[in-house]
Design an enzyme around this catalytic site. Structure first.
Site, mmCIF file in Angstrom:
data_model
loop_
_atom_site.group_PDB
_atom_site.id
_atom_site.type_symbol
_atom_site.label_atom_id
_atom_site.label_comp_id
_atom_site.label_asym_id
_atom_site.label_seq_id
_atom_site.Cartn_x
_atom_site.Cartn_y
_atom_site.Cartn_z
ATOM 1 N N THR B 98 0.876 -1.173 0.000
ATOM 2 C CA THR B 98 0.000 0.000 0.000
ATOM 3 C C THR B 98 0.909 1.216 0.000
ATOM 4 O O THR B 98 1.689 1.416 0.930
ATOM 5 C CB THR B 98 -0.924 0.006 1.219
ATOM 6 O OG1 THR B 98 -1.797 -1.125 1.126
ATOM 7 C CG2 THR B 98 -1.752 1.277 1.273
ATOM 8 N N LYS B 173 -7.321 1.603 -2.811
ATOM 9 C CA LYS B 173 -6.941 1.198 -1.455
ATOM 10 C C LYS B 173 -7.106 2.377 -0.494
ATOM 11 O O LYS B 173 -7.488 2.196 0.666
ATOM 12 C CB LYS B 173 -5.508 0.676 -1.443
ATOM 13 C CG LYS B 173 -4.991 0.190 -0.077
ATOM 14 C CD LYS B 173 -5.683 -1.068 0.428
ATOM 15 C CE LYS B 173 -5.333 -1.421 1.865
ATOM 16 N NZ LYS B 173 -4.053 -2.107 2.036
ATOM 17 N N LYS B 241 0.524 5.389 8.341
ATOM 18 C CA LYS B 241 1.199 5.593 7.042
ATOM 19 C C LYS B 241 0.164 5.745 5.925
ATOM 20 O O LYS B 241 0.212 6.691 5.133
ATOM 21 C CB LYS B 241 2.093 4.387 6.728
ATOM 22 C CG LYS B 241 2.628 4.372 5.296
ATOM 23 C CD LYS B 241 3.058 2.974 4.832
ATOM 24 C CE LYS B 241 1.880 2.103 4.447
ATOM 25 N NZ LYS B 241 2.226 0.901 3.678
#
Lengths: 289, 289
Positions: B98, B173, B241
């Site tokens: 990701t 995502k 993150k």
């Protein structure tokens, strides 16, 4: 206990369907609602009309209330012409409005003083759940009156849980609304992000709905947003009412609810754009404008 | 196209299971990962070890990367010893980390210049999905390399969707993470409210999990919170993150994401309490302290 007459106060979209199930369940139904036309179907089916909540309560073994706001609940129960003052000792009250837990506790105490029994029993499942008799019913009150009322509640819903003492039904409903509030913000932001990046939002739902991002709102409301369908399943104005109650209660307990506060603020913004009578998914319009 | 050797960079919890599926699928697997011990099982099963990503890339037809942060992706792909500089023309790259959509676009352009093909293909489904080969894979890139890579992706996941051009997998995502972020805030606040009012949180879940408040997080993470289980399914540090990437992208697009910003801020607060290696459900500790 032998219940013959159930009084039903508030036969709107939800209440109307609910009262009908009770009628079909063999009870005699007494009806009062603010706008008499909304009771037409019930009256045609054999229900009895009363001109005031007080008169209805005096002639009912159980009184169910399904009204709008906590102020309505307060007026109906403990106002000058309130039903607590006019009902017979031994009467059962079930408030199924989503209302203030503190008010529910107050009503329960007042009822007890008069030898009556009160349950708070807000629901989830919306108009469809009311129509199909599949509501979730979250109950606060004592075990005995809860058991006494089970045959009635069973006609209205499926997932019926006594959550604790008076006010616990309302508190549980608040948990429900708190979880929904922030999730709706997430659903709208995810869709807004998808649109802004030029993704196909429907295709995005195919990828994200079944996994860890999945939710009832993502599966049921996001597709409506994509199709510009902002019809009310649940009104924004009612959701704001619920969030206000939850925030009031949280403040009393000194509980920090930043997500809920943000959601309420965003819903108030979209309401001010004229969306108070739209469905909760219309929150998305904050991003689409 | 005829793929014989697949290079796999990053064989941690997720990557290790994924590389194993490819090995079992009949491919020869080349492995590089920062900590060689994490590749032991794969090497024992017949995979080949390479000392650097560059050497691995030079000897692979397809290179799959599953590393930690966008900075790792950048170093592996376009750093001085980056794989783009050392792979053969015609090589396929699939970044399943990701990572940043902008970086994915940059990598795709660089690959194209060299006659190579890059897909961004982040996943959801966690360690369990990786282990069972049931990951959801969100892909960005061109149709032809996507189709070429389908036999490989099919060994890793089930719900595999080409969302659009380069970067679209990462953007999808981000939609997933945005939806999760606010929902986690709602789940934690609902549980905190339940506890504070003295309700039984498990009983509350019985009433609210199946209805409009329902979500994967409420069904799967709320019970862990109730049982004081804060073990990582997904690390808080990784979630932070991801939220940073999403916020960066939103800012570039001038998209307002107040829910996501609040969630990131709350997650950073709980991380500072020492929870960065706990599961995302440990957000609840902000309310429990």
């Amino acid at each position: 206990m032998n219940v013959k007459k159930i009084g039903f106060i508030g036969t709107g979209v939800m209440g109307g369907s609910m009262a009908k199930h009770l009628l079909e369940g063999g009870y005699h139904i007494n009806v009062y609602t603010r706008t008499k036309e909304k009771a037409t179907e019930l009256l045609d089916a054999g229900a009895s009309w009363y001109e005031t909540p007080a008169e209805l309560a005096a002639d009912s073994d159980v009184v169910i209330t399904m009204v709008g706001f906590p102020s309505d609940v307060e007026e109906v129960y403990i106002g000058t012409h309130g039903i607590l003052k006019h009902a017979k000792p031994g009467t059962y009250f079930i408030d199924m409005t989503t209302s203030s837990p503190s008010l529910a506790i107050q009503i329960s105490r007042e009822a007890e003083k008069r030898g009556m029994f009160a349950l708070d029993a807000p629901v989830s499942g919306g108009d469809v759940g009311a129509k199909n008799g599949t509501l979730t019913i979250m109950v606060g009150g004592e075990e005995k009156p809860f058991q006494d009322m089970m045959p009635i509640l069973t006609l209205l819903g499926q997932n019926i849980v006594l959550q604790g003492s008076a006010g616990s039904g309302q508190h549980t409903k608040m948990c429900n609304q708190i979880a929904i509030a922030s999730n709706m913000v997430g659903v709208c932001e995810a869709l807004a992000y998808a649109k802004k990046t030029g993704l196909d939002p429907e295709k995005v739902l195919t990828s994200i709905s079944a996994g860890a991002a999945g939710s009832w709102s993502l599966s049921n409301l996001a597709p409506r947003i994509i199709n510009d369908n902002f019809e009310p399943g649940f009104y924004i104005k009612h959701f704001i009412k619920d969030m206000k109650i939850a925030i009031d209660e949280a403040e009393k307990m000194n509980l920090h609810v930043p997500g809920l506060s943000l959601a309420k603020q965003l819903y108030e913004s979209v309401s001010q754009l004229g969306e108070e009578n739209s469905g909760t998914q219309a929150l998305f319009k904050l991003w689409n404008n």
